[in-house]
Scaffold this motif. Structure first.
Motif, short mmCIF file in Angstrom:
data_model
loop_
_atom_site.label_atom_id
_atom_site.label_comp_id
_atom_site.label_asym_id
_atom_site.label_seq_id
_atom_site.Cartn_x
_atom_site.Cartn_y
_atom_site.Cartn_z
N THR A 164 65.83 43.68 -28.04
CA THR A 164 66.70 42.76 -28.76
C THR A 164 68.11 43.33 -28.75
O THR A 164 68.30 44.55 -28.71
N TYR A 165 69.10 42.43 -28.76
CA TYR A 165 70.49 42.83 -28.61
C TYR A 165 71.37 42.13 -29.64
O TYR A 165 71.10 41.00 -30.05
N ALA A 166 72.45 42.81 -29.98
CA ALA A 166 73.50 42.15 -30.76
C ALA A 166 74.18 41.12 -29.85
O ALA A 166 74.29 41.33 -28.64
N ASP A 167 74.65 40.06 -30.45
CA ASP A 167 75.33 39.02 -29.66
C ASP A 167 76.53 39.59 -28.91
O ASP A 167 76.86 39.13 -27.81
N SER A 168 77.16 40.59 -29.50
CA SER A 168 78.38 41.14 -28.91
C SER A 168 78.15 41.86 -27.58
O SER A 168 79.08 42.03 -26.79
N LYS A 190 75.03 41.23 -25.71
CA LYS A 190 73.99 40.53 -24.96
C LYS A 190 74.53 40.06 -23.62
O LYS A 190 75.63 39.50 -23.54
N ARG A 248 67.83 45.53 -37.79
CA ARG A 248 69.27 45.66 -37.58
C ARG A 248 69.96 46.46 -38.67
O ARG A 248 71.11 46.85 -38.51
#
Length: 122
Positions: free
Chosen positions: A58-62, A64, A104
Motif C-alpha cells: 500500500t502507498y501514500a497517494d503522494s 503512488k 498509516r
C-alpha cells in the motif's frame, strides 16, 4: 532490534533512488514493514507498507505510481525504489516494523530505524 537504512542522498528532480533497510534482532518475516518520511517542520508521514509475505503493498497517494516497496525475507531486507523524484520528496526516510499490520499511524509501529536523508534538488 536494529533497523538500519541506507541509500539516501542528493538527487536531481526526476531522478531515482533505492533505499534499503537491513533488519536484525527480530523475526523479519513475522513483521509487516513500512517506510515513513519526515520533512523539516512536518509530522512523520506514511509512505508505503508491505505485508509479512510481501504479497500486499500500500502507498501514500503522494508516491503512488512513482515508488515500489519490496522485501527479501531471506536477506532480512526492506527496499523502497523511488522514481521521478520531486523536491517535495525531500525528507528523512525511516523504515519501521509492526507485527500487527500495515497501518498509516506512525505511533502504532513497534520498531524504527534511525533514518536516511533524501534531498531532491537541482
Amino acid at each position: 532490534v536494529q533497523l538500519v537504512e541506507s541509500g539516501g542522498g542528493l538527487v536531481q528532480p526526476g531522478g531515482s533512488l533505492r533505499l534499503s533497510c537491513a533488519a536484525s534482532g527480530l523475526a523479519f518475516s513475522s513483521y509487516h514493514m513500512g517506510w515513513f518520511r519526515q520533512a523539516p517542520g512536518k509530522e512523520r508521514e506514511f509512505v508505503a507498507g508491505i505485508s509479512k509475505s510481501g504479497r500486499d503493498t500500500t502507498y501514500a497517494d503522494s508516491v503512488k505510481g512513482r515508488s515500489t516497496i519490496s522485501r527479501d525475507n531471506a536477506k532480512n531486507t526492506l527496499y523502497l525504489q523511488m522514481n521521478s523524484l520531486k523536491p517535495e520528496d525531500t525528507a528523512v526516510y525511516y523504515c519501521a516494523a509492526n507485527i500487527g499490520g500495515v497501518v498509516r499511524e506512525p505511533r502504532l509501529w513497534h520498531y524504527w530505524g534511525q533514518g536516511t536523508q533524501v534531498t531532491v534538488s537541482s
